[in-house]
Design an enzyme around this catalytic site. Structure first.
Site, short mmCIF file in Angstrom:
data_model
loop_
_atom_site.label_atom_id
_atom_site.label_comp_id
_atom_site.label_asym_id
_atom_site.label_seq_id
_atom_site.Cartn_x
_atom_site.Cartn_y
_atom_site.Cartn_z
N TYR A 147 0.84 -1.19 0.00
CA TYR A 147 0.00 0.00 0.00
C TYR A 147 0.88 1.24 0.00
CZ TYR A 147 1.15 0.44 4.96
OH TYR A 147 1.83 0.58 6.14
N CYS A 148 0.27 2.35 -0.38
CA CYS A 148 0.92 3.66 -0.31
C CYS A 148 -0.10 4.62 0.31
CB CYS A 148 1.38 4.12 -1.69
SG CYS A 148 0.04 4.40 -2.86
N ARG A 149 -0.04 5.86 -0.02
CA ARG A 149 -0.96 6.85 0.56
C ARG A 149 -2.36 6.73 -0.05
NH1 ARG A 149 -2.47 12.06 -0.89
NH2 ARG A 149 -3.19 13.31 0.85
N GLY A 201 -2.83 4.98 -3.51
CA GLY A 201 -2.93 3.90 -4.50
C GLY A 201 -2.07 4.07 -5.74
N PHE A 241 -3.45 4.01 2.23
CA PHE A 241 -3.51 4.26 3.66
C PHE A 241 -4.64 5.22 4.03
CE2 PHE A 241 -1.81 6.04 7.71
CZ PHE A 241 -1.71 4.86 8.41
#
Length: 132
Positions: free
Chosen positions: A91-93, A95, A120
């Site tokens: 995951y990132c912030r 997508g 996230f």
């Protein structure tokens, strides 16, 4: 005529083998936050990656996540330490960066790749636990 048939047969075999090797990795599965949460809670074999910056990671991250920034030039070198046979959840912030990381992991031969839909931000908006 016989030579042409043999040549076509060989070309077909080479083409089939090349295509087969490219399809070793599955498609990347994008999971909703609930699906992602259920999967990481029930699977001790996973590798959980946060592909954001170290600063973002320090502000909050999923429990047991490893931080490997996809924007670093050493990203591929660092993910070589992971097992391509085990599932990778990332995951990132929001997508975008995780989509980039998913493509890189797929290209590197990882077989099971799962991406958190909405990143996230979506995880937190659903009220799920994060560490600081």
């Amino acid at each position: 005529m016989k030579k042409i048939s043999i040549l076509l047969l060989l070309c077909g075999a080479i083409f089939f083998t090349a295509c087969k090797e490219k399809t070793i990795a599955q498609e990347v599965r994008v999971l909703t936050p609930q699906e992602f949460k259920d999967s990481i809670e029930n699977n001790p074999e996973i590798q959980l990656l946060d592909v954001r910056t170290p600063e973002e990671f320090a502000e909050g991250h999923l429990v047991d996540a490893e931080n490997i920034n996809v924007m670093e030039s050493e990203f591929l070198t660092k993910v070589e330490k992971l097992d391509p046979e085990k599932p990778v959840y990332l995951y990132c912030r929001s997508g975008r960066r995780s989509a980039k990381a998913s493509a890189l992991l797929k290209e590197a031969g990882f077989k099971e790749i799962y991406d958190l839909q909405g990143g996230f931000l979506e995880w937190e908006s659903n009220g799920y636990k994060a560490e600081n």
